[in-house]
Design a protein around this motif. Structure first.
Motif, mmCIF file in Angstrom:
data_model
loop_
_atom_site.group_PDB
_atom_site.id
_atom_site.type_symbol
_atom_site.label_atom_id
_atom_site.label_comp_id
_atom_site.label_asym_id
_atom_site.label_seq_id
_atom_site.Cartn_x
_atom_site.Cartn_y
_atom_site.Cartn_z
ATOM 1 N N TYR A 23 1.045 -1.290 -0.232
ATOM 2 C CA TYR A 23 0.122 -0.071 -0.040
ATOM 3 C C TYR A 23 1.072 1.362 0.013
ATOM 4 O O TYR A 23 0.493 2.346 -0.820
ATOM 5 N N ASN A 26 2.269 1.663 -3.399
ATOM 6 C CA ASN A 26 1.256 2.337 -4.317
ATOM 7 C C ASN A 26 0.957 3.770 -4.270
ATOM 8 O O ASN A 26 0.452 4.251 -5.206
ATOM 9 N N HIS A 27 1.045 4.451 -3.074
ATOM 10 C CA HIS A 27 0.494 5.504 -2.613
ATOM 11 C C HIS A 27 1.667 6.569 -2.257
ATOM 12 O O HIS A 27 1.497 7.381 -1.495
ATOM 13 N N LYS A 84 -0.846 4.949 -9.794
ATOM 14 C CA LYS A 84 -1.991 4.467 -9.313
ATOM 15 C C LYS A 84 -2.569 3.203 -9.693
ATOM 16 O O LYS A 84 -2.325 2.815 -10.910
ATOM 17 N N PRO A 85 -2.804 2.170 -8.907
ATOM 18 C CA PRO A 85 -3.051 0.849 -9.265
ATOM 19 C C PRO A 85 -4.427 1.100 -10.181
ATOM 20 O O PRO A 85 -5.518 1.667 -9.667
ATOM 21 N N ARG A 86 -4.611 0.503 -11.251
ATOM 22 C CA ARG A 86 -5.837 0.482 -11.928
ATOM 23 C C ARG A 86 -6.844 -0.622 -11.689
ATOM 24 O O ARG A 86 -6.377 -1.706 -11.354
ATOM 25 N N SER A 87 -7.923 -0.249 -11.531
ATOM 26 C CA SER A 87 -9.123 -0.907 -11.364
ATOM 27 C C SER A 87 -9.554 -2.024 -12.041
ATOM 28 O O SER A 87 -9.229 -1.865 -13.629
ATOM 29 N N ILE A 88 -9.593 -3.285 -11.748
ATOM 30 C CA ILE A 88 -9.966 -4.324 -12.502
ATOM 31 C C ILE A 88 -11.341 -4.854 -12.076
ATOM 32 O O ILE A 88 -11.507 -5.101 -11.029
ATOM 33 N N TYR A 89 -12.061 -5.150 -13.143
ATOM 34 C CA TYR A 89 -13.473 -5.333 -12.749
ATOM 35 C C TYR A 89 -13.946 -6.836 -13.413
ATOM 36 O O TYR A 89 -13.080 -7.090 -14.599
#
Length: 212
Positions: A23, A26-27, A84-89
């Protein structure tokens, strides 16, 4: 005398340490920018309106300074959004169900085990104990090659099994989502026990192209 290494796993849960480190990485830009923004905000609040206006008027902006400042802001913003971590759907999913002929109840499995390991009661008893503790049910299925006595786990049989399971799941998924093969940019096929050459991904691509 050998040095005794402390057991950190008993005092610190390494799982949460790893999650915290991930974390933080990533930030990392957020953690750097927040103190800077807070410092600037506190400094502006400390100054009065007249001091802020006087400070603004005292600045002398040149074209090079403006361009460099703009480039720096754009660069920092780009790095921030890229890191930034990309969102995975998960849009949809489909599972492949084996035919009833592949079902292997406990009684059949143990009968085959006794025939294969004839005279080796220890091996049969061991398999029975493992089977009782495995959590498998009476509807568990095994590949057709494992129904033979003795089993015939060949490469061709494994490929036939992979084709049957993967293709049925893909066909069902495409039918539900109405996705065309040409709309798919990346295909990932993962199998922990069977990794043939050509790969399973190549097998799927070849099959989909043949169906066009």
């Amino acid at each position: 005398m050998a040095e005794i290494v402390p057991n950190f796993s008993s005092s610190v849960k390494l799982k949460y340490v790893k999650l915290g480190y991930q974390y933080l990485v990533n930030h990392i830009l957020t953690f750097f920018l927040i103190p800077i923004m807070l410092g600037l905000l506190l400094e502006l609040l400390r100054l009065g309106p007249e001091e802020i206006l006087l400070f603004w008027n005292s600045l002398y902006f040149e074209l090079v300074q403006v361009l460099c400042s703009s480039f720096l802001v754009i660069f920092i913003a780009s790095v921030y959004f890229k890191s930034k971590p990309r969102s995975i759907y998960l849009v949809d999913f489909s599972c492949s169900k084996a035919p009833v002929s592949c079902r292997a109840p406990f009684s059949m499995f143990m009968e085959h085990s006794r025939l294969i390991h004839k005279g080796n009661t220890k091996s049969v008893d061991f398999q029975m104990r493992i089977l009782e503790r495995s959590g498998l049910g009476e509807e568990t299925c095994v590949p057709p090659a494992m129904h033979y006595i003795p089993p015939t786990p060949t490469t061709e049989a494994a490929r036939d099994e992979a084709e049957a399971m993967i293709f049925s799941a893909i066909d069902s998924l495409m039918e539900k989502t109405r996705i065309r093969p040409k709309d798919i940019d990346i295909l990932i096929v993962n199998c922990s026990l069977f990794s043939p050459t050509p790969s399973l991904s190549a097998m799927v691509v070849k099959q989909v192209q043949a169906e066009k």
